[in-house]
Design an enzyme around this catalytic site. Structure first.
Site, PDB file in Angstrom:
ATOM      1  CG  MET A 125       8.933   7.349  -7.783  1.00 10.01           C
ATOM      2  SD  MET A 125       7.211   7.243  -8.750  1.00 10.01           S
ATOM      3  CE  MET A 125       7.554   8.722 -10.030  1.00 10.01           C
ATOM      4  CB  SER A 126      10.417   4.595  -2.000  1.00 12.30           C
ATOM      5  OG  SER A 126      10.399   3.868  -0.784  1.00 12.30           O
ATOM      6  CG  LEU A 145       7.978   4.861 -13.026  1.00  9.91           C
ATOM      7  CD1 LEU A 145       8.099   3.311 -13.583  1.00  9.91           C
ATOM      8  CD2 LEU A 145       6.463   5.101 -12.715  1.00  9.91           C
ATOM      9  CE  LYS A 161      13.159   1.982  -4.016  1.00 15.48           C
ATOM     10  NZ  LYS A 161      12.745   1.349  -2.839  1.00 15.48           N
ATOM     11  N   GLY A 208       5.123   4.284  -9.094  1.00 20.14           N
ATOM     12  CA  GLY A 208       5.863   3.086  -9.573  1.00 20.14           C
ATOM     13  C   GLY A 208       5.038   2.079  -9.287  1.00 20.14           C
ATOM     14  CG  HIS A 209       3.087   0.724  -5.387  1.00 17.41           C
ATOM     15  ND1 HIS A 209       3.502   1.685  -4.872  1.00 17.41           N
ATOM     16  CD2 HIS A 209       3.725  -0.087  -5.049  1.00 17.41           C
ATOM     17  CE1 HIS A 209       4.189   1.158  -3.730  1.00 17.41           C
ATOM     18  NE2 HIS A 209       4.289   0.102  -3.833  1.00 17.41           N
ATOM     19  N   GLY A 225       0.771  -1.245   0.138  1.00 14.10           N
ATOM     20  CA  GLY A 225       0.065   0.083   0.120  1.00 14.10           C
ATOM     21  C   GLY A 225       0.884   1.322  -0.049  1.00 14.10           C
TER      22      GLY A 225
END
Ligand code: PAF
Length: 281
Positions: free
Chosen positions: A181-182, A173, A146, A32-33, A27
């Site tokens: 992105m994280s 991404l 990632k 990126g997700h 979540g």
């Protein structure tokens, strides 16, 4: 888009499906997700995304409690991305009894890099992913590059347990300054966020040096560590490895990966770049 919270509802909804494409997540979704969900749509239908912050993969003192839970915002993003079903169980649903049977991934894949700094982490990941695979029974599952070491652990899980699931790797991404992105980027304060692109830059510098023919990998990684330490980071590791095995690079390595993990303040960031070595390396 359906949002289901129990294993029984999920099994009933997917009973007739043979072509499911699955994206497991914790979540707090970002672009990126979303790109992983879009990738999943190219590989199967229906597209199922799980949202579950898995306590088994967090060590003592890690960020399990403060990991952001943002289900409503996540569902809006998933619906827009064309996800068909969200599975969002709570801890009691995933672990109705204490999980005494666990998956212990091969030491060769998990004894160093993130495995050395997060003991038990990959066992927790492999255990919950195996449970999710058993519940969703996907034909394809998409994991982001990632988390490169995680991706290799999952590939090995599928291979060694003969799971009929194709694992697809989704590209990382990045923000315009290069930061991967994280979900954890949200922990960074304003000045930390500005500095945080240095991790990607350090890895990119190593790739450029290797591609230019530099052979002293240890010296390159040590220089990157020094540079980051001087910039206020606390570095866990910077390493160049064979991209297929995460073992030491050899002249036979067809692809390489440079991986790093470092703390910016109280936030631990990881990143990696995989590449094909040029003829002169
Ligand atoms: O990469 C993640 O978000 C998690 O490790 C995963 C694969 C969803 C397992 O909890």
């Amino acid at each position: 888009m359906q949002v289901l919270h129990t294993a029984a509802e999920l099994r009933a909804a997917l009973a007739e499906q043979t072509g499911t494409a699955f994206v497991p997540t914790m979540g707090n979704l970002h672009a990126g997700h979303v790109s992983l969900v879009e990738r999943a749509r190219q590989h199967g239908s229906p597209v199922v995304t799980s949202i579950f912050v898995n306590p088994l993969q967090f060590g003592v003192g890690e960020d399990f409690e403060r990991y952001p839970r943002t289900l409503d915002a996540d569902c809006a993003k998933l619906e827009a991305a064309g996800c068909d079903l969200v599975f969002a169980p709570d801890v009691a649903e995933m672990y109705p009894v204490p999980q005494s049977f666990t998956v212990q991934p091969s030491a060769s894949l998990t004894q160093d890099l993130d495995g050395a700094f997060r003991p038990g982490h990959f066992s927790g990941v492999a255990t919950v992913v195996l449970k999710l695979f058993n519940l969703v029974q996907p034909r394809v599952a998409v994991f982001g590059k990632k988390d490169y070491q995680q991706l290799l652990v999952i590939r090995e899980l599928v291979r060694q347990f003969n799971l009929p699931i194709e694992i697809v790797a989704g590209d990382t991404l990045r923000e315009p300054d290069g930061l991967a992105m994280s979900s954890r980027n949200g922990y960074l304060g304003t000045s930390e966020r500005i500095q945080s692109a240095q991790l990607h830059q350090a890895l990119a510098d190593i790739v450029a040096a290797v591609q230019a023919g530099e052979h002293d990998v240890e010296a390159l990684c040590a220089k990157a560590r020094r540079h980051l330490n001087m910039g206020g980071w606390r570095v866990d590791y910077i390493a160049l490895r064979d991209a297929a095995t995460l073992g030491t690079t050899t002249s036979d390595s067809a692809r390489l990966v440079v991986l790093g993990a470092a703390w910016m303040g109280k936030t631990r960031l990881i990143d990696n770049l995989d590449f094909t070595p040029s003829a002169q390396t």
